[in-house]
Design an enzyme around this catalytic site. Structure first.
Site, PDB file in Angstrom:
ATOM      1  N   CYS A  10       2.777 -21.071  15.410  1.00  0.00           N
ATOM      2  CA  CYS A  10       1.380 -21.434  15.153  1.00  0.00           C
ATOM      3  C   CYS A  10       1.351 -22.304  13.899  1.00  0.00           C
ATOM      4  O   CYS A  10       2.009 -21.993  12.910  1.00  0.00           O
ATOM      5  CB  CYS A  10       0.539 -20.189  14.924  1.00  0.00           C
ATOM      6  SG  CYS A  10       0.720 -18.974  16.241  1.00  0.00           S
ATOM      7  N   ARG A  53       3.641 -16.997   7.515  1.00  0.00           N
ATOM      8  CA  ARG A  53       5.052 -16.904   7.121  1.00  0.00           C
ATOM      9  C   ARG A  53       5.825 -18.167   7.447  1.00  0.00           C
ATOM     10  O   ARG A  53       7.008 -18.122   7.773  1.00  0.00           O
ATOM     11  CB  ARG A  53       5.702 -15.684   7.760  1.00  0.00           C
ATOM     12  CG  ARG A  53       5.209 -14.446   7.102  1.00  0.00           C
ATOM     13  CD  ARG A  53       5.968 -13.184   7.411  1.00  0.00           C
ATOM     14  NE  ARG A  53       5.036 -12.130   7.110  1.00  0.00           N
ATOM     15  CZ  ARG A  53       4.438 -11.373   8.006  1.00  0.00           C
ATOM     16  NH1 ARG A  53       4.761 -11.475   9.276  1.00  0.00           N
ATOM     17  NH2 ARG A  53       3.544 -10.497   7.631  1.00  0.00           N
ATOM     18  N   ASP A  81      -7.419 -11.489   2.886  1.00  0.00           N
ATOM     19  CA  ASP A  81      -6.174 -10.930   2.355  1.00  0.00           C
ATOM     20  C   ASP A  81      -5.928 -11.694   1.056  1.00  0.00           C
ATOM     21  O   ASP A  81      -5.678 -12.896   1.085  1.00  0.00           O
ATOM     22  CB  ASP A  81      -5.036 -11.140   3.366  1.00  0.00           C
ATOM     23  CG  ASP A  81      -4.024 -10.001   3.316  1.00  0.00           C
ATOM     24  OD1 ASP A  81      -3.980  -9.300   2.285  1.00  0.00           O
ATOM     25  OD2 ASP A  81      -3.280  -9.835   4.296  1.00  0.00           O
ATOM     26  N   ASP A 115      -5.229 -17.517   5.503  1.00  0.00           N
ATOM     27  CA  ASP A 115      -4.485 -17.467   4.242  1.00  0.00           C
ATOM     28  C   ASP A 115      -4.219 -18.899   3.747  1.00  0.00           C
ATOM     29  O   ASP A 115      -3.974 -19.791   4.558  1.00  0.00           O
ATOM     30  CB  ASP A 115      -3.139 -16.752   4.454  1.00  0.00           C
ATOM     31  CG  ASP A 115      -3.325 -15.289   4.832  1.00  0.00           C
ATOM     32  OD1 ASP A 115      -4.277 -14.662   4.321  1.00  0.00           O
ATOM     33  OD2 ASP A 115      -2.521 -14.766   5.640  1.00  0.00           O
ATOM     34  N   TYR A 134       0.871  -1.181   0.000  1.00  0.00           N
ATOM     35  CA  TYR A 134       0.000   0.000   0.000  1.00  0.00           C
ATOM     36  C   TYR A 134       0.901   1.221   0.000  1.00  0.00           C
ATOM     37  O   TYR A 134       1.994   1.179   0.561  1.00  0.00           O
ATOM     38  CB  TYR A 134      -0.849   0.046   1.276  1.00  0.00           C
ATOM     39  CG  TYR A 134      -1.756  -1.146   1.500  1.00  0.00           C
ATOM     40  CD1 TYR A 134      -3.029  -1.187   0.942  1.00  0.00           C
ATOM     41  CD2 TYR A 134      -1.348  -2.201   2.306  1.00  0.00           C
ATOM     42  CE1 TYR A 134      -3.872  -2.260   1.170  1.00  0.00           C
ATOM     43  CE2 TYR A 134      -2.180  -3.289   2.537  1.00  0.00           C
ATOM     44  CZ  TYR A 134      -3.444  -3.311   1.973  1.00  0.00           C
ATOM     45  OH  TYR A 134      -4.279  -4.381   2.209  1.00  0.00           O
TER      46      TYR A 134
HETATM   47  C1  LIG Z   1      -2.027  -6.284   6.367  1.00  0.00           C
HETATM   48  C2  LIG Z   1      -0.948  -5.460   5.850  1.00  0.00           C
HETATM   49  C3  LIG Z   1      -0.933  -4.081   6.108  1.00  0.00           C
HETATM   50  C4  LIG Z   1      -1.908  -3.385   7.040  1.00  0.00           C
HETATM   51  O1  LIG Z   1      -3.219  -3.377   6.634  1.00  0.00           O
HETATM   52  P1  LIG Z   1      -4.291  -2.583   7.510  1.00  0.00           P
HETATM   53  O2  LIG Z   1      -5.556  -2.903   6.783  1.00  0.00           O
HETATM   54  O3  LIG Z   1      -3.907  -1.137   7.467  1.00  0.00           O
HETATM   55  O4  LIG Z   1      -4.262  -3.116   8.895  1.00  0.00           O
HETATM   56  C5  LIG Z   1       0.071  -3.327   5.534  1.00  0.00           C
HETATM   57  N1  LIG Z   1       1.007  -3.880   4.748  1.00  0.00           N
HETATM   58  C6  LIG Z   1       1.022  -5.196   4.486  1.00  0.00           C
HETATM   59  C7  LIG Z   1       2.089  -5.737   3.610  1.00  0.00           C
HETATM   60  C8  LIG Z   1       0.048  -6.033   5.034  1.00  0.00           C
HETATM   61  O5  LIG Z   1       0.089  -7.353   4.790  1.00  0.00           O
END
Ligand SMILES: *Cc1c(COP(=O)(O)O)cnc(C)c1O
Length: 365
Positions: free
Chosen positions: A124, A129, A325, A288, A108
């Site tokens: 876990c 990872r 995700d 995931d 992001y």
């Molecule tokens: C999950 C994640 C975030 C954070 O996501 P939020 O929705 O802001 O909690 C940021 N960077 C990566 C690479 C992620 O996997």
């Protein structure tokens, strides 16, 4: 097979808890009546892949005789981990492909994920990872992280850094504090989040010394990871209370796990318990598709059903967002029941938690 003596299970020394963590089949066998599938899974884990580590504290939450125990299923290997199903990935979130510097993942524009160690107190079995945790590298050196810090410093659009691993709180206090201090010195980094399962698996780690070392660097958010109400022991609640008292906003990310927490009553008890401990249920995460975890995953439709059952039953502060995700690392997507039943120009029909359909009229254009 003997349950751990209470004095030992409650030992309030976190470094002892780490040193005494159970890492072999032989030790596991001394505390739990293993099934054949667990024993075979543990032998496999000893030889290759995601290692075993369970703190005496977390082991004390396991039912020694009941293999379906929700704590035991999270930390004790199972032969089902050897299954590979279509859709399974070694790196489900495409973190390797999104690495902008060694140990720094950016998916992001305004946020980045910094992986500071490969170690955790407990491994876990559903770890996202598993490709890299427990590989033996330990805490990453300043030198190894220097390119990540250069990237952060030269990208003013990054306002939020998530410190993860492994578990950053498995590191020595001085080392962690130095790392956080270095992040805090970057003027555009507004939010620092510590992503840690230590309040769940090693609550003794939340010491006055740790809190005093981190406090100068606020705002520091703690993202923790309770999956079952049994994990909210008095020691865990004490750790959450200490964090809240020291000014850390504490958010919880629960992973939805088959046969562990995929019932409305379980999630309701968990989310209510977290709120009582001043911890905000932030996300309920669809598991995931990590290789070897298909036995612990639910279909996406189950999560949506569960959200439907909880909506209206829990207050807004107790109800997290359900998130998928997306595989490949394309980002998080919120999902849930559809409450919009029809749209017409100027009107929207909404279904309430009671099942009543109500029309909302837009203001005149
Ligand atoms: C999950 C994640 C975030 C954070 O996501 P939020 O929705 O802001 O909690 C940021 N960077 C990566 C690479 C992620 O996997």
């Amino acid at each position: 097979m003997q349950p751990l003596p209470l004095r030992v299970a409650d030992a309030d020394d976190w470094s002892w808890q780490l040193r005494a963590a159970v890492t072999t089949v032989g030790e596991l066998e001394r505390h739990l009546a293993l099934t054949d599938e667990e024993r075979a899974g543990a032998l496999r884990a000893e030889a290759a892949g995601l290692p075993i580590s369970i703190t005496p504290y977390y082991l004390s939450l396991c039912d020694p005789r009941e293999p379906s125990c929700p704590i035991r299923r999270q930390c004790v290997p199972h032969l089902d981990e050897s299954a590979r199903v279509p859709g399974d990935l070694d790196d489900p979130l495409g973190e390797v492909a999104h690495e902008v510097a060694p140990e720094l993942v950016q998916r992001y524009p305004d946020r980045a994920l910094l992986l500071v160690t490969d170690r955790c107190a407990v491994y876990c079995r559903f770890c996202t990872r598993s490709r890299m945790v427990g590989d033996g590298g330990g805490a990453r050196s300043d030198e190894h992280l220097s390119r990540a810090f250069e990237h952060l410093a030269s990208h003013p659009e990054i306002r939020d850094v998530i410190v993860s691993g492994g578990d950053p709180l498995a590191m020595a206090t001085a080392r962690l504090a130095r790392l956080v201090e270095r992040l805090r010195a970057i003027p555009h980094v507004e939010t620092i989040r510590l992503a840690t399962r230590v309040p769940v698996t090693l609550p003794q780690r939340i010491t006055d010394e740790l809190l005093a070392a981190l406090r100068p660097f606020h705002p520091l958010w703690v993202m923790t990871h309770f999956n079952h109400p049994k994990e909210l022991s008095p020691l865990a609640v004490r750790a959450l209370t200490r964090l809240a008292d020291a000014g850390f906003p504490v958010m919880n990310q629960t992973v939805l796990l088959r046969g562990i927490n995929d019932e409305p009553a379980t999630l309701e008890a968990l989310f209510r318990g977290l709120v009582r401990a001043r911890t905000r249920p932030y996300y309920l995460l669809q598991a995931d598709p990590v290789v070897g975890t298909s036995h612990l995953r639910t279909p996406v439709s189950r999560g949506i059903e569960l959200m439907g059952a909880l909506q209206g039953r829990l207050s807004g502060i107790a109800l997290p967002k359900l998130i998928v995700d997306t595989p490949g690392g394309m980002g998080k997507v919120p999902v849930g029941p559809d409450y919009v039943v029809a749209r017409r120009p100027g009107e929207t029909d909404l279904r309430t938690h009671r099942g009543v359909v109500v029309t909302y009229r837009d203001p005149p254009a």
